[in-house]
Design a protein around this motif. Structure first.
Motif, mmCIF file in Angstrom:
data_model
loop_
_atom_site.group_PDB
_atom_site.id
_atom_site.type_symbol
_atom_site.label_atom_id
_atom_site.label_comp_id
_atom_site.label_asym_id
_atom_site.label_seq_id
_atom_site.Cartn_x
_atom_site.Cartn_y
_atom_site.Cartn_z
ATOM 1 N N THR A 1 12.871 95.698 29.038
ATOM 2 C CA THR A 1 14.327 95.557 29.236
ATOM 3 C C THR A 1 14.752 94.099 29.337
ATOM 4 O OG1 THR A 1 14.166 97.657 30.409
ATOM 5 C CG2 THR A 1 16.270 96.501 30.547
ATOM 6 N N PRO A 2 14.168 93.324 30.263
ATOM 7 C CA PRO A 2 14.597 91.916 30.352
ATOM 8 C C PRO A 2 14.362 91.151 29.047
ATOM 9 C CG PRO A 2 12.934 92.394 32.042
ATOM 10 C CD PRO A 2 13.140 93.642 31.267
ATOM 11 N N MET A 3 13.292 91.522 28.326
ATOM 12 C CA MET A 3 12.981 90.809 27.081
ATOM 13 C C MET A 3 14.096 91.028 26.063
ATOM 14 S SD MET A 3 9.558 90.736 24.793
ATOM 15 C CE MET A 3 9.300 92.436 24.794
ATOM 16 N N PHE A 4 14.516 92.273 25.882
ATOM 17 C CA PHE A 4 15.561 92.545 24.897
ATOM 18 C C PHE A 4 16.925 92.068 25.384
ATOM 19 C CE2 PHE A 4 13.418 94.086 21.369
ATOM 20 C CZ PHE A 4 12.349 94.884 21.761
ATOM 21 N N ASN A 5 17.123 92.055 26.696
ATOM 22 C CA ASN A 5 18.380 91.462 27.209
ATOM 23 C C ASN A 5 18.435 89.986 26.854
ATOM 24 O OD1 ASN A 5 19.150 93.887 28.269
ATOM 25 N ND2 ASN A 5 18.498 93.404 30.367
ATOM 26 N N PHE A 6 17.284 89.340 26.974
ATOM 27 C CA PHE A 6 17.213 87.908 26.642
ATOM 28 C C PHE A 6 17.498 87.710 25.157
ATOM 29 C CE2 PHE A 6 16.282 83.552 27.006
ATOM 30 C CZ PHE A 6 15.497 83.190 25.919
ATOM 31 N N TYR A 7 16.858 88.537 24.319
ATOM 32 C CA TYR A 7 17.083 88.421 22.867
ATOM 33 C C TYR A 7 18.558 88.549 22.558
ATOM 34 C CZ TYR A 7 12.053 88.955 21.860
ATOM 35 O OH TYR A 7 10.683 88.769 21.779
ATOM 36 N N LYS A 8 19.216 89.516 23.237
ATOM 37 C CA LYS A 8 20.643 89.747 22.983
ATOM 38 C C LYS A 8 21.456 88.520 23.426
ATOM 39 C CE LYS A 8 22.496 93.441 25.050
ATOM 40 N NZ LYS A 8 23.613 92.849 25.758
ATOM 41 N N SER A 9 21.111 87.984 24.624
ATOM 42 C CA SER A 9 21.911 86.870 25.159
ATOM 43 C C SER A 9 21.753 85.626 24.291
ATOM 44 C CB SER A 9 21.516 86.575 26.607
ATOM 45 O OG SER A 9 20.235 85.986 26.652
ATOM 46 N N ILE A 10 20.587 85.472 23.662
ATOM 47 C CA ILE A 10 20.403 84.339 22.740
ATOM 48 C C ILE A 10 21.218 84.591 21.471
ATOM 49 C CG2 ILE A 10 18.730 83.217 21.177
ATOM 50 C CD1 ILE A 10 18.458 82.138 23.945
ATOM 51 N N GLY A 11 21.165 85.828 20.987
ATOM 52 C CA GLY A 11 21.900 86.164 19.761
ATOM 53 C C GLY A 11 23.382 85.904 19.917
ATOM 54 N N GLU A 12 23.913 86.232 21.105
ATOM 55 C CA GLU A 12 25.357 86.078 21.349
ATOM 56 C C GLU A 12 25.807 84.618 21.310
ATOM 57 O OE1 GLU A 12 25.591 90.072 24.147
ATOM 58 O OE2 GLU A 12 25.501 88.062 25.059
ATOM 59 N N LEU A 13 24.846 83.685 21.493
ATOM 60 C CA LEU A 13 25.225 82.259 21.518
ATOM 61 C C LEU A 13 25.528 81.744 20.114
ATOM 62 C CD1 LEU A 13 22.644 80.900 24.097
ATOM 63 C CD2 LEU A 13 25.104 80.918 24.372
ATOM 64 N N HIS A 14 24.995 82.437 19.086
ATOM 65 C CA HIS A 14 25.198 81.990 17.693
ATOM 66 C C HIS A 14 24.914 80.497 17.552
ATOM 67 C CE1 HIS A 14 26.763 85.890 16.846
ATOM 68 N NE2 HIS A 14 27.707 85.770 17.779
#
Ligand SMILES: Nc1ccc(C(=O)O[C@H]2C[C@H]3CC[C@@H]2C3)cc1
Length: 227
Positions: A119-132
């Motif tokens: 869970t934390p790993m994919f949350n991190f992936y998402k939060s990085i993706g959102e930064l564009h």
């Protein structure tokens, strides 16, 4: 951004793009079958190639090779997990042709990693993706992570701090240029580095639980993570 800062940014970004994960590893993600063992072997290959890419990239950071040799090793060992997660987050959120991302996600979920880490790993992936992030920001953020002075066993922290400050200065100016409508963007980027440190604690537990179930690592992974 001064002329020399532009030159610095070009060197780092070119190095970051030059040292990419070999295509054969990415291709395998789609081919081999889906057993937990197969998935684990793929992740091992992926992590190993990411560490190799990290070492090659780091050698191109201006000033890194003039640091004390033992400090260079300490910085690499201390930042490998964070740099790897940064790169896989970026690969995950952008570089992957569509369809690959789902396959990779599925393989990661079915590779013996406990749910509490997934869970934390994919949350991190998402939060990085959102930064564009643009590629220069990705390359510089990874460089800032590698040049963290307070890693274990670093002797000359000042020397590392000076290098890191140089990179932070370029990154800060770049963020202002790339995201003029978001004055706090630079602060958001640095906030991701804090999230990365939390992930690396989870990562250590993940390694231990894999080792306990007698999973095989490559020599490079054993050496970089002292397992
Ligand atoms: N034998 C190993 C296999 C995989 C890893 C690893 O960190 O994998 C990383 C790749 C992506 C999926 C899990 C993390 C992010 C470590 C040791």
């Amino acid at each position: 951004i001064t002329k020399e800062q532009q030159a610095l940014m070009k060197i780092i970004t070119d190095a970051y793009n030059r040292h990419q994960i070999p295509q054969d590893v990415a291709k395998k993600l789609l081919q081999d079958q889906y057993s937990a063992e197969e998935n684990f072997l793929l992740l091992t290959e992926m992590a190993t190639s990411q560490v190799q890419v990290l070492v090659e990239f780091t050698k191109n950071i201006p000033g890194f090779l003039s640091l004390d040799r033992e400090d260079q090793i300490a910085l690499l060992k201390g930042s490998a997990v964070e740099a790897m997660f940064l790169r896989s987050a970026q690969v995950f959120s952008r570089k992957m042709p569509s369809g690959h991302t789902e396959v990779l996600e599925e393989r990661i979920r079915k590779s013996g990693i406990s749910e509490e880490f997934i869970t934390p790993m994919f949350n991190f992936y998402k939060s990085i993706g959102e930064l564009h992030m643009v590629q220069e920001e990705q390359a510089l953020l990874t460089t800032v992570t590698i040049l963290t002075p307070d890693r274990p066993y670093v002797k000359d922290q000042q020397a590392v701090e000076r290098l890191q400050e140089t990179m932070l200065d370029v990154l800060r100016k770049l963020c202002v240029l790339q995201h003029p409508q978001e004055p706090q963007y630079f602060a958001r980027l640095l906030g991701r580095l804090t999230e990365l440190r939390t992930l690396s604690h989870y990562h250590t537990e993940m390694l231990v639980s894999w080792r306990m179930n007698d999973h095989k690592f490559t020599p490079l992974l054993c050496e970089i993570w002292d397992v």
